[in-house]
Design an enzyme around this catalytic site. Structure first.
Site, mmCIF file in Angstrom:
data_model
loop_
_atom_site.group_PDB
_atom_site.id
_atom_site.type_symbol
_atom_site.label_atom_id
_atom_site.label_comp_id
_atom_site.label_asym_id
_atom_site.label_seq_id
_atom_site.Cartn_x
_atom_site.Cartn_y
_atom_site.Cartn_z
ATOM 1 N N LYS A 1 -43.616 30.071 -2.780
ATOM 2 C CA LYS A 1 -42.784 30.352 -3.957
ATOM 3 C C LYS A 1 -42.760 31.854 -4.217
ATOM 4 O O LYS A 1 -43.792 32.538 -4.110
ATOM 5 C CB LYS A 1 -43.353 29.600 -5.167
ATOM 6 C CG LYS A 1 -42.452 29.654 -6.411
ATOM 7 C CD LYS A 1 -43.048 28.831 -7.570
ATOM 8 C CE LYS A 1 -42.184 28.865 -8.805
ATOM 9 N NZ LYS A 1 -42.783 28.133 -9.944
ATOM 10 N N SER B 1 -39.550 25.234 -12.446
ATOM 11 C CA SER B 1 -38.970 26.401 -11.817
ATOM 12 C C SER B 1 -39.088 26.416 -10.294
ATOM 13 O O SER B 1 -38.316 27.086 -9.615
ATOM 14 C CB SER B 1 -39.644 27.661 -12.366
ATOM 15 O OG SER B 1 -41.031 27.679 -12.043
ATOM 16 N N SER C 1 -43.777 23.152 -13.461
ATOM 17 C CA SER C 1 -42.928 23.662 -12.376
ATOM 18 C C SER C 1 -43.326 23.237 -10.971
ATOM 19 O O SER C 1 -42.601 23.505 -10.019
ATOM 20 C CB SER C 1 -42.860 25.185 -12.423
ATOM 21 O OG SER C 1 -42.062 25.576 -13.507
HETATM 22 N N1 GLN Z 1 -39.805 24.189 -17.382
HETATM 23 C C1 GLN Z 1 -40.918 24.899 -17.936
HETATM 24 C C2 GLN Z 1 -40.445 26.185 -18.545
HETATM 25 O O1 GLN Z 1 -39.299 26.434 -18.483
HETATM 26 C C3 GLN Z 1 -41.963 25.053 -16.883
HETATM 27 C C4 GLN Z 1 -42.121 26.393 -16.309
HETATM 28 C C5 GLN Z 1 -43.215 26.501 -15.316
HETATM 29 O O2 GLN Z 1 -44.022 25.595 -15.155
HETATM 30 N N2 GLN Z 1 -43.275 27.652 -14.689
HETATM 31 O O3 GLN Z 1 -41.182 26.935 -19.086
#
Ligand code: GLN
Length: 511
Positions: A80, A155, A179
């Site tokens: 990532k 994400s 994420s």
């Molecule tokens: N969807 C969550 C957010 O927008 C998760 C983000 C993450 O885990 N990096 O913050």
């Protein structure tokens, strides 16, 4: 031959590498060919390594020289883009870091390299890991291999899509509010968020430091354990890193797959979890997975977690607060982009113009929200209250885990939604994290494994298991036990039913 290689699990590929049946160069080439064939459609990668084959050849040479290599040496890995790398750009999905080359490797990357894993490239993500769909990436969204018109989660949609589309057998993700787990849920893959402090955050571009955790994204529970064994453990560079001696998570997964771990296992089901907010096919798949566990002797226990429903609200104050502080370092001086406005530029005007041009809307929204929540006049009302809710959620977990061994929830309320469907409605996007966020707020580990396909749309659904802090091994045991049961009942892995695999057997095109 190369089609066969991309279909193997990391564990099976590693066995063939160890026996000499396959070389790392062959395995790496097969995955690079796959990326070349399908990634124009999927867009899982922001950058593909131009020297993966050299790295693979080096592993092959060391093996030929009789060097003792680790269990996954020679297996390709997708990374990532939130994790910094010296040999590939690290953008965290943002314009402000376009082309940025780090002077050091993230600890998880350094450990992956030391284990002989072969980095294939950097995967797409929502900008600075803010989002649930990858649509907030400055470089365009990733497409879900199950249906190219749908989101791959976020994400870390790039890592999950790369694994689901057989572009990589293993991927690294990061999970601040889901994420790793939510992308796993919507792509039919496995994702695990470790106990906070179990995996180093050094070199993971920080979103919210008290919530962030790096972890594996794979197609099987065993593969996740193998990768976790490589990246986990104490790191003196991360002051929040635990000094625990961890058991082998791959061994835990193997034990789960062959043992009788479900008999007598107390599985907590949260009574307050509103069935109404869940897509019917998600709830149905969840209930069916629970029934399958019960049939093997697991005991379902209704538990109360009355504060979970405030998790999203608390998270979307704590996260922006920490993010507003973490992202202050993107000041046009130290990293990446610099925009100089016309006229007589000042330090402030250059900084403002750079941040205006370099950050996307969601990042700006959260910086503004976080700065507001932390401001002197509102600190107690917002940030302070959110921290109190966080404590209440931790207490909910404490009392639940006094009664049960693991907690089970659907990994997310819906299957993959359509690209564009929620992008203009941040609240709807945030609500997608309702089941994943509590684990980050409490620091406990969570895994998502495929539980089936939703009957109304035929898209993947995941079941999430949560365990007390430090009991990540329990998640590998339980996850692998249920995985073995379900894969057996399906007559093969869920991804065998994805359109993308049918393509993998033939031509390269996905659509
Ligand atoms: N969807 C969550 C957010 O927008 C998760 C983000 C993450 O885990 N990096 O913050």
């Amino acid at each position: 031959m190369s089609t066969e290689l991309i279909r193997l699990s990391a564990a099976d590929l590693a066995a063939k590498l160890a026996s000499g049946e396959v070389s790392s160069v062959e395995a790496t080439q097969a995955h690079l060919d796959r990326i070349a064939a399908v990634d124009a459609d999927i867009h899982a990668f922001l950058h593909v390594s131009d020297h993966a084959l050299q790295v693979a050849a080096d592993v092959d040479r060391r093996r030929a020289d009789g060097e003792a290599l680790g269990p996954v040496a020679g297996v390709p890995l997708a990374i990532k883009d939130v994790l910094v790398t010296t040999d590939m750009p690290s953008t965290s999905g943002s314009r402000i870091l376009e082309g940025y080359l780090s002077p050091f490797d993230a600890t998880v990357v350094a450990r992956s390299r030391a284990a002989g894993l072969v980095p294939l490239g950097k995967t797409n993500m929502d900008e600075f890991a803010m989002g649930s769909s990858t649509e907030h990436s400055a470089y365009g969204p990733t497409h879900n291999p199950w249906d190219l018109d749908r989101i791959p989660g976020g994400s870390g949609g790039g890592s999950a899509a790369a694994v689901a589309a057989f572009e990589a057998p293993l991927a690294l993700g990061s999970d601040t509010g889901g994420s790793i787990r939510q992308p796993a849920h919507v792509t039919g893959t496995v994702g695990l968020k470790p106990t906070y402090g179990g995996v180093s955050r050094y070199g993971a571009i920080a979103l919210a430091s008290s919530l962030d955790q790096v972890g594996p994204v794979t197609r099987t529970v065993l593969d996740a354990g193998l990768l976790h064994d490589v990246i986990g453990g104490h790191d003196p560079h991360d002051s929040t890193s635990l000094t625990d001696r961890w058991p082998s998570f791959a061994d835990a997964a193997r034990e789960g797959a062959r043992g009788d771990v479900l008999r007598g296992l107390r599985v907590g089901v949260i009574s307050e979890l509103p069935d109404s907010g869940f897509q019917p096919g998600v709830s149905k798949s969840f209930r069916a997975a629970l029934a399958a566990m019960e049939a093997q002797g697991a005991e379902l226990v209704e538990i109360s977690a009355p504060h979970f429903e405030y998790g999203v609200a608390a998270y979307y104050l704590i996260l922006p607060a920490e993010a507003s502080s973490n992202l202050a370092k993107f000041d046009s001086v130290r990293f990446g982009l610099r925009v100089t406005p016309s006229g007589t530029p000042t330090v402030e005007s250059v900084m403002a113009a750079t941040r205006e041009a370099g950050f996307g809307d969601e990042v700006k929204r959260r910086i503004i929200l976080g700065t507001y929540a932390l401001s002197a006049g509102y600190y107690d009302a917002y940030y302070g209250s959110a921290q109190k809710v966080r404590t209440l959620i931790q207490r909910d977990f404490d009392s639940a885990f006094a009664q049960v061994d693991v907690i089970a929830t659907p990994s997310a309320p819906t299957t993959a939604f359509r690209l564009g469907e929620k992008i203009d409605d941040p609240m709807q996007m945030y609500l997608n994290d309702v089941t994943t966020i509590p684990a980050n707020l409490a620091g406990v580990p969570g895994i998502s494994i495929p539980s089936g396909l939703a009957e109304e749309d035929g898209l993947p659904v995941g079941i999430q298991f949560l365990a007390p802090a430090r009991q990540d091994a329990q998640l590998y045991r339980v996850g692998a036990a249920l995985e073995a049961l379900l894969v057996d009942s399906w007559g093969g892995p869920l991804l065998d039913r994805a359109p993308v695999l049918r393509q993998a057997q033939g031509a390269g095109e996905v659509a």
